[in-house]
Design an enzyme around this catalytic site. Sequence first.
Site, PDB file in Angstrom:
ATOM      1  N   HIS A  83      -9.343   3.418   8.484  1.00 41.06           N
ATOM      2  CA  HIS A  83      -9.810   2.118   8.017  1.00 41.06           C
ATOM      3  C   HIS A  83     -11.212   1.800   8.521  1.00 41.06           C
ATOM      4  O   HIS A  83     -11.952   1.070   7.855  1.00 41.06           O
ATOM      5  CB  HIS A  83      -8.849   1.008   8.475  1.00 41.06           C
ATOM      6  CG  HIS A  83      -7.664   0.840   7.578  1.00 41.06           C
ATOM      7  ND1 HIS A  83      -6.491   1.537   7.751  1.00 41.06           N
ATOM      8  CD2 HIS A  83      -7.464   0.051   6.495  1.00 41.06           C
ATOM      9  CE1 HIS A  83      -5.623   1.177   6.812  1.00 41.06           C
ATOM     10  NE2 HIS A  83      -6.186   0.287   6.041  1.00 41.06           N
TER      11      HIS A  83
ATOM     12  N   ASN B 132       0.836  -1.208   0.000  1.00 38.94           N
ATOM     13  CA  ASN B 132       0.000   0.000   0.000  1.00 38.94           C
ATOM     14  C   ASN B 132       0.872   1.260   0.000  1.00 38.94           C
ATOM     15  O   ASN B 132       0.696   2.164   0.818  1.00 38.94           O
ATOM     16  CB  ASN B 132      -0.946  -0.015   1.208  1.00 38.94           C
ATOM     17  CG  ASN B 132      -2.194   0.819   0.961  1.00 38.94           C
ATOM     18  OD1 ASN B 132      -2.379   1.388  -0.109  1.00 38.94           O
ATOM     19  ND2 ASN B 132      -3.047   0.886   1.972  1.00 38.94           N
TER      20      ASN B 132
END
Length: 458
Positions: A352, A316
């Site tokens: 998240h 990521n």
Amino acid sequence: MAAPLMEKLSDYLGSPEPAVRLILSILIGYPFALLYRRYLFHHPPYIVHLFHTFSGLGLAAFNFGSQLYHSAVCIVVQFLLLRLMGRTVTAVLSSFLFQMMYLMFGYYYTATDQYDIKWTMPHCVLALKLVGLSFDFYDGGKEASQLSADQQKGALSTVPSLLEVLGFSYFYGGFLVGPQFTLRSYLKLTSGELTDCPGQPPNSVFPAMKRFSLGLVCLAIFTVGSPYYSDSYFLTDEYEAQPFWYRCVYILLWAKINLYKYVSCWVIAEGVCILCGLGYNGKDANGVDQWDACANMLVWQYETTPLFTGTISSFNINTNAWVARHVFKRLKFLGNKMASQVATLMFLAVWHGLHSGYILCFSMEFIIVTVERKAMALVKDSPLLTRLSASPLYPLIYCVQQFIHWLFMGYPLVPFCLFTYDKWLKVYSCWCLGKEGMRKKRNRKLGLLGWSIQPESD
């Protein structure tokens, strides 16, 4: 017509319909990129913005139906903040608070106890993109000497138009799963600057197909392996009854296979960006064209590094770079690097989602990385350990290190994937206590409730 067709396709593939829609939407980016290269490359930028806007809206409608209005609202509000508040700290703070609060409320009202593909999934990518836009516009009002090299690359000298912000936000190569990129890079794409052949579409078909093929391999590994290494197995009595060594091996393999879900999506999406030109990153020192501007995964490093820090730096990448540029480095005023790291990880956890598993996962990441850095410093300071790491025994050491590395990568991944307190605590209790310990724990609870305790047969 489309709904029954998608139901049949998802039944045939054995995957949930939202997941099938997501994969198809990422793959559709390749025909879109080819259409741009063939028919739109030489058109004025506003035509390209319109194409990106409507194609992105189409993908949003295909995946989330009428809920696409959430993204539209946040994009329009962000544009108004830039126009009305200008290059001010107030505009940056207002943007940050609005976008993050909108995302948090979305998480709160749509949360379940399992992983769902819903409108908040692309919206978390969009929130970073829009907050980053406000930072880049603010940086554009400063002298170049006041900015870091990364800030100079993204700084905007003029206020963008609504059409530019819409095209930037809905660009099919990054709307659903990323990667992160700046508006300045996007404007270079729409003006035809991101190419190795000035005035012509880039020679990027082969590099794009390489990433596409690699992404399909990763997707195949996940598709084949995930039924055998599912999240739900952690919560069964069968897993609890397994010997300790089996649970260790299972969590290691589960972590590897489960992460391919993210790797495959990012690598396939990167291929879309390369194909249209957004992935062009100039030439290296040897004059070779580079196509890694939108790389979200360093797959070889990810597969071979025995270090936690190596895995994190290969995974990521664009999101980590965004957080480093817009959160970690802007917390210098705290005067403490560790405090900045903790704040950055807590931001990532909340970004998240609101489940306790995210907080625990990133807390454990901080602890593991800190311990690893201490251990690496100890190895460097010890002549004996240094010689051992360069000896013929290193391949054996490497295998042991990799086992430990992925075992402890899987351990914080458990709460990340199981989300809720009752689930991840059950798995951790099973690890700490074993079958007999869990049995005694249940019996103590029953005894406190005044229930009769019967011996449990195996």
